[in-house]
Design an enzyme around this catalytic site. Structure first.
Site, short mmCIF file in Angstrom:
data_model
loop_
_atom_site.label_atom_id
_atom_site.label_comp_id
_atom_site.label_asym_id
_atom_site.label_seq_id
_atom_site.Cartn_x
_atom_site.Cartn_y
_atom_site.Cartn_z
N LYS A 19 48.85 28.89 34.30
CA LYS A 19 47.76 28.03 34.73
C LYS A 19 47.74 26.68 34.02
O LYS A 19 47.27 25.70 34.57
CB LYS A 19 46.41 28.74 34.56
CG LYS A 19 46.23 29.84 35.58
CD LYS A 19 44.79 30.27 35.70
CE LYS A 19 44.65 31.27 36.84
NZ LYS A 19 43.34 31.88 36.90
N LYS A 47 52.72 35.16 42.39
CA LYS A 47 51.74 36.06 42.99
C LYS A 47 50.84 35.29 43.96
O LYS A 47 50.68 34.08 43.84
CB LYS A 47 50.89 36.73 41.92
CG LYS A 47 49.76 35.91 41.36
CD LYS A 47 48.89 36.79 40.45
CE LYS A 47 47.60 36.08 40.07
NZ LYS A 47 46.62 36.02 41.17
N LYS A 56 44.17 32.74 44.44
CA LYS A 56 43.10 31.91 44.99
C LYS A 56 43.31 30.46 44.64
O LYS A 56 42.97 29.56 45.38
CB LYS A 56 41.75 32.34 44.40
CG LYS A 56 41.19 33.58 45.01
CD LYS A 56 39.72 33.68 44.65
CE LYS A 56 39.46 34.95 43.87
NZ LYS A 56 39.56 34.78 42.43
P1 ATP Z 1 42.91 32.73 40.38
O1 ATP Z 1 44.16 32.14 40.96
O2 ATP Z 1 41.71 31.81 40.45
O3 ATP Z 1 43.12 33.38 39.04
P2 ATP Z 1 43.18 35.27 41.57
O4 ATP Z 1 43.67 35.31 42.97
O5 ATP Z 1 44.13 35.60 40.49
O6 ATP Z 1 42.51 33.87 41.38
P3 ATP Z 1 41.08 36.70 40.20
O7 ATP Z 1 39.63 36.48 40.48
O8 ATP Z 1 41.65 36.07 38.97
O9 ATP Z 1 41.90 36.22 41.49
O10 ATP Z 1 41.37 38.26 40.15
C1 ATP Z 1 40.58 39.23 40.81
C2 ATP Z 1 41.33 40.55 40.87
O11 ATP Z 1 42.37 40.49 41.85
C3 ATP Z 1 41.99 40.95 39.57
O12 ATP Z 1 41.81 42.34 39.37
C4 ATP Z 1 43.44 40.65 39.79
O13 ATP Z 1 44.27 41.48 39.01
C5 ATP Z 1 43.60 40.94 41.27
N1 ATP Z 1 44.69 40.16 41.87
C6 ATP Z 1 44.77 38.81 41.92
N2 ATP Z 1 45.88 38.42 42.54
C7 ATP Z 1 46.55 39.55 42.91
C8 ATP Z 1 47.78 39.80 43.59
N3 ATP Z 1 48.54 38.80 44.05
N4 ATP Z 1 48.16 41.09 43.80
C9 ATP Z 1 47.38 42.11 43.35
N5 ATP Z 1 46.21 41.94 42.70
C10 ATP Z 1 45.78 40.67 42.47
MG MG Z 2 43.58 35.38 38.40
#
Ligand code: ATP
Ligand code: MG
Length: 331
Positions: free
Chosen positions: A112, A194, A197
């Site tokens: 990040k 991965k 968001k």
């Molecule tokens: P950001 O990019 O803002 O960090 P994010 O997509 O990683 O957003 P989070 O709110 O950080 O979302 O994570 C919420 C949950 O979703 C966590 O338990 C995280 O492990 C899971 N998660 C996030 N991305 C993935 C993915 N690509 N595959 C499986 N689980 C995920």
């Molecule tokens: Mg995350």
């Protein structure tokens, strides 16, 4: 007794990675009658530059999305992190037990911070806040995606350290990983990353609230390779394998079963089959979301009740911590 805690950031929309990696499991645990607490972790969302109006809307949007996915406020505590003051307070205490160099090794920080000119302190220390989120509720289990395992390890170390120094207080929390999601869901544009968001390109992810035509378009454009046969080889063919993982987790069918069912289709035709499965799964969720988002008063009430229940538990833990670390004077 078991207590389950997890959080999600109200940055942008819930995507299929979040749903398959975390939320799907949350609903299963909730429906099995477990003692569950889910937090919309807005304090984590301001570790990257943000727009206040957007954040405030996103908190309600995330609430409506989680309810539409099946989170039931009668069975789960669902609350907004910043409304419970003791998260920040316990974070400070745990920060005093964390070695500076320990945080530099965490991969999310590296990923990040890469895109930033100036790196905020909060981005560096947010895993400590995450540990506070978990320990404050004395959680025993934390259902998260595979990308969060290292952060849960930090929470474990901090629980052990605190207990050793100040007396037994926190259970050591374990991460609950969805077995099939040991392959984290990948970006559709770059299967070495991965699905996130915070990824700049919205075509990289399938949002839970995307309309069918958008979903179909994104899946059609998903990066695969030059082999047309559909095979599941995560190392060699990460693109098409990611699609099969999604398919498998949505249907409960194994990757092998899926490959033999679509034997004879090329990856282009296979994408259309998968698109159908995804659209069918997400349509009812999107419809329920549209209904709920028109009821902000109801959403606010759900969050208020959540704050009340969460505060009750958190205050007890914080009181105990204050006593143990010497913040109380008993003259
Ligand atoms: P950001 O990019 O803002 O960090 P994010 O997509 O990683 O957003 P989070 O709110 O950080 O979302 O994570 C919420 C949950 O979703 C966590 O338990 C995280 O492990 C899971 N998660 C996030 N991305 C993935 C993915 N690509 N595959 C499986 N689980 C995920
Ligand atoms: Mg995350």
């Amino acid at each position: 007794p078991k207590r389950i805690f997890s959080g999600i950031q109200p940055t942008g929309n819930l995507h299929l990675g979040n749903y398959l990696g975390a939320v799907q499991k949350w609903i299963e645990l909730q429906d099995n009658g477990e003692n569950v607490i889910w937090s919309i972790v807005d304090m984590h969302s301001i570790t990257l530059p943000h727009d206040p109006k957007e954040l405030s809307n996103n908190i309600l949007k995330m609430t409506a999305t989680l309810l539409a996915c099946g989170i039931d406020p009668k069975k789960s505590i669902l609350f907004q992190q910043s409304t419970v003051d003791t998260h920040a307070q316990l974070c400070w205490v745990l920060g005093c037990l964390t070695a500076f160099t320990r945080l530099a090794r965490l991969p999310q920080f590296k990923e990040k911070s890469e895109i930033l000119k100036s790196i905020p302190l909060s981005l560096y220390i947010y895993p400590v806040l995450q540990a506070a989120d978990i320990l404050l509720y004395k959680a025993t289990d934390v259902p998260v995606g595979q990308d969060q395992v290292q952060h849960i390890q930090l929470a474990q170390e901090l629980a052990i350290k605190f207990n050793k120094k100040f007396g037994n207080t926190f259970p050591v929390p374990h991460s609950l990983i969805n077995e099939d999601a040991s392959q984290r869901i990948k970006s559709l544009r770059d299967p070495s990353k991965k699905m996130s968001k915070s990824d700049q390109t919205s075509k990289s992810r399938l949002d839970i609230l995307d309309k069918p035509e958008i979903l179909i378009e994104k899946i059609k454009k998903a990066v695969t390779d030059f082999t047309s046969k559909v095979t599941y080889e995560p190392e060699k063919r990460p693109g098409v394998s990611n699609l099969i993982t999604i398919h498998s987790m949505l249907t409960g069918k194994s990757p092998d079963q899926i490959c033999s069912e679509v034997d004879g289709l090329d990856t282009g035709k296979y994408k259309l089959v998968l698109a159908d499965v995804i659209v069918e799964k997400l349509t009812p969720i999107r419809e329920e979301f549209s209904r709920l988002i028109k009821e902000p008063a109801y959403l606010q009430e759900v969050l208020r009740n959540g704050t009340e229940s969460a505060t009750e538990i958190a205050s007890d833990s914080w009181c105990e911590v204050r006593n143990k670390i010497g913040f109380e004077n008993d003259i």
